[in-house]
Design a protein around this motif. Structure first.
Motif, PDB file in Angstrom:
ATOM      1  N   SER A   1      92.557 -13.853  80.631  1.00  0.00           N
ATOM      2  CA  SER A   1      91.315 -13.478  79.956  1.00  0.00           C
ATOM      3  C   SER A   1      90.795 -14.655  79.155  1.00  0.00           C
ATOM      4  CB  SER A   1      91.580 -12.306  79.019  1.00  0.00           C
ATOM      5  OG  SER A   1      92.027 -11.190  79.726  1.00  0.00           O
ATOM      6  N   SER A   2      89.572 -14.540  78.711  1.00  0.00           N
ATOM      7  CA  SER A   2      89.014 -15.579  77.853  1.00  0.00           C
ATOM      8  C   SER A   2      89.740 -15.561  76.511  1.00  0.00           C
ATOM      9  CB  SER A   2      87.525 -15.346  77.651  1.00  0.00           C
ATOM     10  OG  SER A   2      87.329 -14.222  76.815  1.00  0.00           O
TER      11      SER A   2
ATOM     12  N   ASN B   1      88.476 -15.493  73.592  1.00  0.00           N
ATOM     13  CA  ASN B   1      87.877 -14.485  72.708  1.00  0.00           C
ATOM     14  C   ASN B   1      88.439 -13.099  72.976  1.00  0.00           C
ATOM     15  OD1 ASN B   1      86.261 -16.335  71.369  1.00  0.00           O
ATOM     16  ND2 ASN B   1      84.538 -16.036  72.756  1.00  0.00           N
ATOM     17  N   ARG B   2      88.642 -12.774  74.246  1.00  0.00           N
ATOM     18  CA  ARG B   2      89.198 -11.459  74.606  1.00  0.00           C
ATOM     19  C   ARG B   2      90.645 -11.343  74.127  1.00  0.00           C
ATOM     20  NH1 ARG B   2      89.242  -6.500  74.586  1.00  0.00           N
ATOM     21  NH2 ARG B   2      90.330  -5.456  76.257  1.00  0.00           N
ATOM     22  N   VAL B   3      91.435 -12.389  74.320  1.00  0.00           N
ATOM     23  CA  VAL B   3      92.830 -12.380  73.874  1.00  0.00           C
ATOM     24  C   VAL B   3      92.891 -12.256  72.351  1.00  0.00           C
ATOM     25  CG1 VAL B   3      94.946 -13.760  73.735  1.00  0.00           C
ATOM     26  CG2 VAL B   3      93.683 -13.630  75.883  1.00  0.00           C
ATOM     27  N   TYR B   4      92.017 -12.984  71.665  1.00  0.00           N
ATOM     28  CA  TYR B   4      91.955 -12.902  70.207  1.00  0.00           C
ATOM     29  C   TYR B   4      91.636 -11.477  69.764  1.00  0.00           C
ATOM     30  CZ  TYR B   4      90.322 -13.779  65.448  1.00  0.00           C
ATOM     31  OH  TYR B   4      90.138 -13.730  64.099  1.00  0.00           O
ATOM     32  N   ALA B   5      90.696 -10.840  70.435  1.00  0.00           N
ATOM     33  CA  ALA B   5      90.326  -9.455  70.091  1.00  0.00           C
ATOM     34  C   ALA B   5      91.509  -8.505  70.312  1.00  0.00           C
ATOM     35  CB  ALA B   5      89.127  -9.016  70.920  1.00  0.00           C
ATOM     36  N   ILE B   6      92.258  -8.718  71.377  1.00  0.00           N
ATOM     37  CA  ILE B   6      93.433  -7.876  71.655  1.00  0.00           C
ATOM     38  C   ILE B   6      94.467  -8.032  70.542  1.00  0.00           C
ATOM     39  CG2 ILE B   6      95.399  -7.564  73.215  1.00  0.00           C
ATOM     40  CD1 ILE B   6      93.471  -8.331  75.519  1.00  0.00           C
TER      41      ILE B   6
ATOM     42  N   GLN C   1      93.329  -6.355  67.357  1.00  0.00           N
ATOM     43  CA  GLN C   1      93.490  -4.903  67.488  1.00  0.00           C
ATOM     44  C   GLN C   1      94.954  -4.513  67.294  1.00  0.00           C
ATOM     45  OE1 GLN C   1      92.223  -3.405  71.291  1.00  0.00           O
ATOM     46  NE2 GLN C   1      92.157  -1.306  70.581  1.00  0.00           N
TER      47      GLN C   1
END
Length: 153
Positions: free
Chosen positions: A71-72, A74-79, A82
């Motif tokens: 994933s990008s 940003n997506r990994v950071y969001a995961i 969370q």
């Protein structure tokens, strides 16, 4: 968030020092710049994930890395954010459970305490010491403290 911020600053400095090369041939359709940028993004995701504690983040780390195309960032950071929020909520609920348990133990000896009284219950307050939960004829200050209560309440 602080960890990601520090990495982001270092990555930005690296981009300034080592910009991605572009194809020198006019009309080239090799899209080398996009491929190199994608590779750089995957390396950033791996670097970001390597900085986390393996014991705590092992499952989320392996789940993210098991995805065929990473994933990008940003997506990994969001995961990860969370996951952190879930951990905080779980920790808060565990601590609240302990506090409730301690409160229950503290009120165990009292017959009727204002905090646990139901609306129709009569709150008994000692006329000697002024504390709720007992009457004057049961007041330890008059009758004496039990043996197990050496240092007072």
């Amino acid at each position: 968030m602080a960890y990601y911020g520090k990495l982001k600053v270092m990555w930005d400095e690296l981009v300034n020092c080592e910009p991605i090369s572009t194809c020198r041939f006019g009309g080239c359709k090799c899209s080398i710049t996009a491929k190199l940028e994608k590779k750089r993004e995957e390396n950033r995701v791996r670097q970001f994930l390597m900085g986390f504690d393996d014991v705590i983040y092992r499952i989320i780390h392996s789940n993210i890395l098991s995805i065929n195309s990473l994933s990008s960032l940003n997506r990994v950071y969001a995961i990860i954010i969370q996951e952190e929020l879930h951990r905080e909520i779980d920790q808060d609920s565990e601590e609240r459970g302990d506090v409730v348990g301690f409160a229950t133990q503290a009120n165990y000896g009292a017959r009727v305490v204002a905090a646990t009284a139901r609306p129709n219950d009569k709150i008994v307050i000692c006329t000697n010491c002024g504390k709720p939960g007992h009457e004057v004829n049961e007041c330890f200050k008059i009758t004496g403290y039990p043996y197990s209560w050496r240092d007072g309440p």
